[in-house]
Write a protein that holds these residues in place. Structure first.
Motif, mmCIF file in Angstrom:
data_model
loop_
_atom_site.group_PDB
_atom_site.id
_atom_site.type_symbol
_atom_site.label_atom_id
_atom_site.label_comp_id
_atom_site.label_asym_id
_atom_site.label_seq_id
_atom_site.Cartn_x
_atom_site.Cartn_y
_atom_site.Cartn_z
ATOM 1 N N ALA A 199 0.832 -1.205 0.000
ATOM 2 C CA ALA A 199 0.000 0.000 0.000
ATOM 3 C C ALA A 199 0.868 1.257 0.000
ATOM 4 C CB ALA A 199 -0.930 -0.008 1.215
ATOM 5 N N GLY A 200 1.942 1.246 0.790
ATOM 6 C CA GLY A 200 2.829 2.403 0.825
ATOM 7 C C GLY A 200 3.526 2.644 -0.499
ATOM 8 N N LEU A 201 3.954 1.584 -1.158
ATOM 9 C CA LEU A 201 4.597 1.718 -2.458
ATOM 10 C C LEU A 201 3.617 2.261 -3.503
ATOM 11 C CD1 LEU A 201 7.142 1.310 -4.126
ATOM 12 C CD2 LEU A 201 6.458 -1.061 -4.514
ATOM 13 N N SER A 202 2.365 1.868 -3.417
ATOM 14 C CA SER A 202 1.347 2.406 -4.327
ATOM 15 C C SER A 202 1.148 3.902 -4.105
ATOM 16 C CB SER A 202 0.023 1.660 -4.125
ATOM 17 O OG SER A 202 0.161 0.277 -4.380
ATOM 18 N N VAL A 203 1.192 4.328 -2.843
ATOM 19 C CA VAL A 203 1.091 5.763 -2.542
ATOM 20 C C VAL A 203 2.260 6.520 -3.158
ATOM 21 C CG1 VAL A 203 1.151 7.474 -0.691
ATOM 22 C CG2 VAL A 203 -0.232 5.423 -0.430
ATOM 23 N N VAL A 204 3.453 5.951 -3.045
ATOM 24 C CA VAL A 204 4.646 6.591 -3.606
ATOM 25 C C VAL A 204 4.520 6.730 -5.122
ATOM 26 C CG1 VAL A 204 7.119 6.311 -4.000
ATOM 27 C CG2 VAL A 204 6.152 5.841 -1.748
ATOM 28 N N ILE A 205 4.040 5.700 -5.792
ATOM 29 C CA ILE A 205 3.908 5.723 -7.254
ATOM 30 C C ILE A 205 2.935 6.829 -7.672
ATOM 31 C CG2 ILE A 205 3.010 4.448 -9.231
ATOM 32 C CD1 ILE A 205 4.157 1.908 -7.903
ATOM 33 N N ILE A 206 1.788 6.907 -7.020
ATOM 34 C CA ILE A 206 0.807 7.937 -7.358
ATOM 35 C C ILE A 206 1.371 9.328 -7.060
ATOM 36 C CG2 ILE A 206 -1.472 8.865 -6.781
ATOM 37 C CD1 ILE A 206 -2.401 6.032 -6.284
ATOM 38 N N ALA A 207 2.075 9.460 -5.939
ATOM 39 C CA ALA A 207 2.639 10.755 -5.563
ATOM 40 C C ALA A 207 3.661 11.233 -6.584
ATOM 41 C CB ALA A 207 3.275 10.667 -4.174
ATOM 42 N N VAL A 208 4.555 10.341 -7.009
ATOM 43 C CA VAL A 208 5.581 10.719 -7.989
ATOM 44 C C VAL A 208 4.933 11.109 -9.311
ATOM 45 C CG1 VAL A 208 7.517 9.859 -9.357
ATOM 46 C CG2 VAL A 208 7.402 9.360 -6.910
ATOM 47 N N TYR A 209 3.944 10.346 -9.738
ATOM 48 C CA TYR A 209 3.259 10.649 -11.011
ATOM 49 C C TYR A 209 2.592 12.024 -10.959
ATOM 50 C CZ TYR A 209 -0.152 10.445 -14.773
ATOM 51 O OH TYR A 209 -0.909 10.747 -15.887
ATOM 52 N N LEU A 210 1.823 12.291 -9.911
ATOM 53 C CA LEU A 210 1.128 13.576 -9.808
ATOM 54 C C LEU A 210 2.113 14.730 -9.656
ATOM 55 C CD1 LEU A 210 -1.857 12.602 -7.460
ATOM 56 C CD2 LEU A 210 -1.917 12.979 -9.930
ATOM 57 N N ASP A 211 3.198 14.495 -8.926
ATOM 58 C CA ASP A 211 4.204 15.540 -8.742
ATOM 59 C C ASP A 211 4.859 15.911 -10.066
ATOM 60 O OD1 ASP A 211 6.169 17.141 -7.048
ATOM 61 O OD2 ASP A 211 7.515 15.760 -8.067
ATOM 62 N N ARG A 212 5.292 14.925 -10.833
ATOM 63 C CA ARG A 212 5.949 15.215 -12.111
ATOM 64 C C ARG A 212 4.976 15.866 -13.098
ATOM 65 N NH1 ARG A 212 9.019 13.854 -8.810
ATOM 66 N NH2 ARG A 212 10.832 12.467 -8.998
ATOM 67 N N LEU A 213 3.729 15.432 -13.066
ATOM 68 C CA LEU A 213 2.741 15.963 -14.003
ATOM 69 C C LEU A 213 2.445 17.426 -13.712
ATOM 70 C CD1 LEU A 213 1.269 14.429 -16.310
ATOM 71 C CD2 LEU A 213 -0.739 14.367 -14.826
ATOM 72 N N THR A 214 2.164 17.764 -12.461
ATOM 73 C CA THR A 214 1.818 19.138 -12.112
ATOM 74 C C THR A 214 3.027 20.065 -12.186
ATOM 75 O OG1 THR A 214 2.080 18.541 -9.770
ATOM 76 C CG2 THR A 214 -0.139 18.503 -10.677
ATOM 77 N N ALA A 215 4.223 19.549 -11.885
ATOM 78 C CA ALA A 215 5.432 20.370 -12.009
ATOM 79 C C ALA A 215 5.660 20.762 -13.460
ATOM 80 C CB ALA A 215 6.640 19.628 -11.455
ATOM 81 N N ALA A 216 5.383 19.849 -14.384
ATOM 82 C CA ALA A 216 5.566 20.149 -15.807
ATOM 83 C C ALA A 216 4.549 21.175 -16.295
ATOM 84 C CB ALA A 216 5.450 18.863 -16.618
ATOM 85 N N LEU A 217 3.355 21.182 -15.725
ATOM 86 C CA LEU A 217 2.333 22.148 -16.151
ATOM 87 C C LEU A 217 2.735 23.581 -15.803
ATOM 88 C CD1 LEU A 217 -0.945 20.258 -15.149
ATOM 89 C CD2 LEU A 217 -0.081 20.684 -17.452
ATOM 90 N N GLY A 218 3.552 23.748 -14.748
ATOM 91 C CA GLY A 218 3.975 25.084 -14.366
ATOM 92 C C GLY A 218 4.984 25.690 -15.320
#
Length: 321
Positions: A253-272
């Motif tokens: 479960a923790g690893l799944s949280v990390v995967i989602i967090a990294v994906y959302l972080d990279r996606l929103t950082a690129a939008l800026g």
């Protein structure tokens, strides 16, 4: 000092009880709306075939960031499926997205208001300090009092916890816009609303998107904590793993949280800063359009030069005759 005590906790509890007794209609409206939004998005994410969701996520990653992130997205999301955490991950993603959208919808207008009004900024700063430093678990207590257990108190507490960075960075972005640029807009007769939409918001977009990124990251961290109050998703998996001392379940479960967090972080950082990522599909298409415009302009200049060169002998012959 024996016997000296200020009953702040009892006062706040009385205020919470008053809100629960007198604003029941509002609390019911919030509960129904939030529950419907989260359940609808969850049903869409869970009901859509897994390969389609993974493909859409990878295309978004390629569109705004790079093909490398797209490949990493496919591999990591397949790993979530292999760990049998897909449904819980989609439940958490739905909660985070709804909470983040609500938080951003509140934070950006508040940040704009604070940037344009010093009094509002002065009032908001201690409130935001309070919201950021209060332990996250404390938000769950009034949320349970108002909405019982389930996904609704999880979303409400997540919105409150994730809100401050969005307000602060929106205000910072607008206040950081060069004053001479704003004065130039005033000099050309632009109204305050036109200056905000045409000058301040576009120039402040990278900072505002950094705030959105932080809102999403805090929402994800709080969504896991919200599993304590019964919100479905990875947080609930973590809580159950702790209660049964199930290391394997907790790690997955923790690893799944990390995967989602990294994906959302990279996606929103690129939008800026979309222009910083040349290997993104967006950047590639923009570069090709720019090259086409340059080629068209060069061709037009060459044609006009050839026409002028052809006209020059004819003009000289006419003068000679």
């Amino acid at each position: 000092m024996d016997g000296f005590r200020i009953p702040i906790g009892e006062w706040i509890e009385s205020g919470v009880d008053w809100v629960r007794d007198n604003l029941e209609w509002l609390l019911d409206l919030i509960a129904v709306s939030v529950s419907w939004l989260v359940e609808s998005l969850t049903n869409i994410l869970v009901g859509t075939p897994i390969p389609v969701v993974i493909l859409v996520a990878a295309l978004l990653a390629w569109l705004v960031r790079s093909w490398q992130l797209a490949v990493g997205t496919i591999v990591s999301f397949v790993l979530i499926v292999a760990m049998d955490q897909w449904v819980t991950s989609m439940q958490t993603l739905a909660l985070v997205l709804i909470a983040a959208l609500v938080a951003v919808a509140i934070a950006i207008p508040l940040g704009i208001w604070a940037a344009r009004n010093d009094t509002v900024s002065t009032i908001l700063k201690p409130v935001l300090d309070f919201m950021q430093t209060m332990p996250a678990f404390v938000y769950l207590i009034p949320a349970i009092t108002f909405f019982s257990i389930g996904v609704v108190p999880g979303v409400v507490s997540t919105v409150i916890f994730a809100l401050p960075p969005g307000v602060r960075l929106t205000e910072l972005g607008i206040r950081s816009v060069d004053s001479e640029t704003v004065e130039a807009g005033h000099a050309f007769g632009a109204k305050p609303g036109q200056i905000l939409r045409g000058i301040q918001l576009p120039l402040a977009t990278p900072t505002i998107m950094a705030g959105v990124n932080q809102v999403i990251m805090l929402a994800l961290s709080m969504a896991v904590v919200a599993g304590i109050v019964g919100a479905d998703g990875l947080g609930k998996e973590v809580v159950q793993a702790i209660s049964t001392v199930n290391l394997a379940r907790g790690v997955e479960a923790g690893l799944s949280v990390v995967i989602i967090a990294v994906y959302l972080d990279r996606l929103t950082a690129a939008l800026g800063n979309p222009g910083d990522y040349k290997s993104s599909l967006w950047g590639t298409l923009a570069r090709r359009r720019a090259e086409q415009r340059t080629s068209s302009a060069s061709a037009a200049n060459d044609a006009s030069s050839d026409g002028a060169a052809a006209e020059a002998p004819a003009t000289a012959g006419a003068r000679h005759s």
